[in-house]
Design an enzyme around this catalytic site. Structure first.
Site, mmCIF file in Angstrom:
data_model
loop_
_atom_site.group_PDB
_atom_site.id
_atom_site.type_symbol
_atom_site.label_atom_id
_atom_site.label_comp_id
_atom_site.label_asym_id
_atom_site.label_seq_id
_atom_site.Cartn_x
_atom_site.Cartn_y
_atom_site.Cartn_z
ATOM 1 N N TYR A 142 0.824 -1.215 0.000
ATOM 2 C CA TYR A 142 0.000 0.000 0.000
ATOM 3 C C TYR A 142 0.856 1.264 0.000
ATOM 4 C CZ TYR A 142 -4.719 -1.881 0.817
ATOM 5 O OH TYR A 142 -5.944 -2.483 0.695
ATOM 6 N N LYS A 192 3.321 -15.230 1.835
ATOM 7 C CA LYS A 192 3.621 -16.075 0.677
ATOM 8 C C LYS A 192 5.133 -16.264 0.632
ATOM 9 C CE LYS A 192 1.375 -16.935 -2.742
ATOM 10 N NZ LYS A 192 0.899 -18.265 -3.242
ATOM 11 N N ASP A 224 -2.752 -17.888 0.418
ATOM 12 C CA ASP A 224 -3.802 -18.458 -0.439
ATOM 13 C C ASP A 224 -4.451 -19.658 0.235
ATOM 14 O OD1 ASP A 224 -1.378 -19.816 -0.710
ATOM 15 O OD2 ASP A 224 -1.675 -20.284 -2.835
ATOM 16 N N ASP A 248 -6.197 -7.145 4.006
ATOM 17 C CA ASP A 248 -7.373 -6.512 3.407
ATOM 18 C C ASP A 248 -8.303 -7.580 2.843
ATOM 19 O OD1 ASP A 248 -8.998 -4.437 2.367
ATOM 20 O OD2 ASP A 248 -8.022 -4.661 0.410
ATOM 21 N N ASP A 252 -11.938 -9.484 4.561
ATOM 22 C CA ASP A 252 -13.245 -9.491 3.885
ATOM 23 C C ASP A 252 -13.807 -10.906 3.809
ATOM 24 O OD1 ASP A 252 -13.329 -6.762 3.499
ATOM 25 O OD2 ASP A 252 -13.807 -6.897 1.358
HETATM 26 C C1 IPM Z 1 -10.350 -1.481 4.145
HETATM 27 C C2 IPM Z 1 -10.623 -0.834 2.823
HETATM 28 C C3 IPM Z 1 -9.495 0.146 2.532
HETATM 29 C C4 IPM Z 1 -8.239 -0.657 2.341
HETATM 30 C C5 IPM Z 1 -9.748 1.087 1.358
HETATM 31 C C6 IPM Z 1 -11.036 1.858 1.518
HETATM 32 C C7 IPM Z 1 -8.599 2.028 1.158
HETATM 33 O O1 IPM Z 1 -10.792 -1.795 1.840
HETATM 34 O O2 IPM Z 1 -10.185 -0.763 5.142
HETATM 35 O O3 IPM Z 1 -10.313 -2.719 4.190
HETATM 36 O O4 IPM Z 1 -7.976 -1.197 1.263
HETATM 37 O O5 IPM Z 1 -7.486 -0.758 3.313
HETATM 38 MG MG MG Z 2 -10.872 -3.788 2.556
#
Ligand code: IPM
Ligand code: MG
Length: 367
Positions: A142, A192, A224, A248, A252
């Site tokens: 990032y 990884k 993975d 990230d 999710d």
């Molecule tokens: C998160 C989001 C952020 C990230 C975005 C909005 C920049 O997806 O906080 O998970 O990628 O970190």
């Molecule tokens: Mg995110």
């Protein structure tokens, strides 16, 4: 002693709608628990861009550095999709993370009993799920340099750099081991190392830090495979530590196991400030949800649970955090559902503020 201070950056989309409910909860603590916070508000994301032409004003950044905790709603929306990268709403969020040096991002994925049916996985696979993902938040791909889109011969090349120093790995590893000690004493580190040097170093440093935490059972997994295992048998995990990008994605995945993104909070923590509290920002994992903005449909629970994390990690009020989490469980067990949580059984959804009302009533009942 002065009251602890909170800066609220509600942001865009449903951010202000869910944050309005958090403000009511904060007021409740002042009125009923003698726990008064000095609350101020400011703009972030698209809202800040509209007002100032930047997604985070320097003055706001300075205020964020002065408070005990920042509560953030959500940033972004279709209106800002075509903006230059440097002023996109998300840049406001990334600047806060970077300048506050919030290297340890805690993302719990917990399955509420009342909601186990909402998971896309079978109920017996997710029942009782309680995972904590610790995502490194201020480095990695990032932020690594070089980055950009450059000309190379007769075409362009897009470049981002995965970069981790030993100290960056070490500090997030320590925070993950500390959490594991306070929970189930099990830590799985994901990278990884089979293809990335940064992963090799990551594994080496995490293994070295492990020597200071002999009680914790440490395992390593390729990221993975980690994604696959999270979907196959999520209950094998207690705490997971991983880098910024894998974190990230994996967070999710973990979030979806629980049934709704509208339920999940997060804490981003940095080094201790002069007063001993960690520098900290709390935000729901969900985004600004432009599709339901302004319709009173948003689920305020993730944002309220983020405040519960603030009570626990910034304000040393673990018992009050438990109280707030229990109030939310009560309300869910009573069958209250915002629109994001509607199954097939034809329950009428409650509005954002009705969910707030019910949580406040459950807090009253807890006294
Ligand atoms: C998160 C989001 C952020 C990230 C975005 C909005 C920049 O997806 O906080 O998970 O990628 O970190
Ligand atoms: Mg995110």
């Amino acid at each position: 002693m002065s009251n602890p201070s909170i800066l609220i950056l509600a942001g865009d989309g449903i951010g202000p709608e869910v944050m309005a409910q958090v403000t009511r909860i904060i007021d409740w603590y002042g009125n009923k628990r003698d726990l008064t916070f000095d609350v101020s508000t400011d703009l972030v994301g698209g809202a800040a861009y509209d007002a100032h032409g930047v997604p985070l004003h320097d003055d706001t950044m300075a205020r964020a550095m002065e408070v005990d905790a920042v509560l953030l709603g959500a940033v972004g929306g279709p209106k800002y999709d075509d903006l230059d990268f440097s002023v996109k709403p998300e840049r406001g969020l990334l600047r806060l993370r970077k300048e506050m040096d919030l290297f340890s991002n805690l993302r719990p994925a917990q399955c509420f009993d009342a909601l186990a049916d909402f998971s896309s996985l079978k109920k017996d696979i997710v029942a009782g799920l309680d995972i904590m993902i610790v995502r490194e938040l201020t480095s990695g791909v990032y932020f690594g340099e070089p980055r950009g889109i450059f000309n190379e011969g007769n075409e362009r090349v897009g470049i981002n750099t995965q970069r981790y120093t030993e100290s960056e790995i070490e500090r997030v590893a320590r925070s993950a081991f500390d959490l594991a000690m306070a929970r189930g004493k099990k830590l799985c580190s994901m990278e990884k190392a089979n293809v990335m040097e940064s992963g090799v170093l990551w594994r080496e440093v995490v293994t070295r830090v492990h020597a200071d935490y002999p009680e914790v059972e440490l395992s390593h997994m390729y990221a993975d495979n980690g994604a696959m295992q999270l979907v196959r048998a999520p209950n094998q995990f207690d705490v997971i530590v991983t880098d910024n990008l894998f974190g990230d994605i994996l967070s999710d995945v973990a979030a979806m196991l629980t049934g709704s993104l509208g339920m999940l909070p997060s804490a981003s923590l940095g080094a201790p400030m002069d007063n001993g509290r960690p520098r900290a920002m709390y935000e729901p994992v969900h985004g600004s949800a432009p599709d339901i903005t302004g319709q009173a449909k948003a689920n305020p629970i993730a944002c309220i649970l983020s405040f519960a994390m603030a009570l626990r990690y910034s304000f040393d009020q673990g018992a009050e955090a438990d109280r707030l989490e229990a109030a939310i469980e009560t309300v869910l067990a009573d069958g209250l559902r915002t629109a994001d949580l509607l199954g097939e059984d034809g329950v009428t959804p409650v509005s954002t503020s009705e969910m707030g009302d019910a949580i406040l009533a459950a807090l009253d009942a807890s006294l």
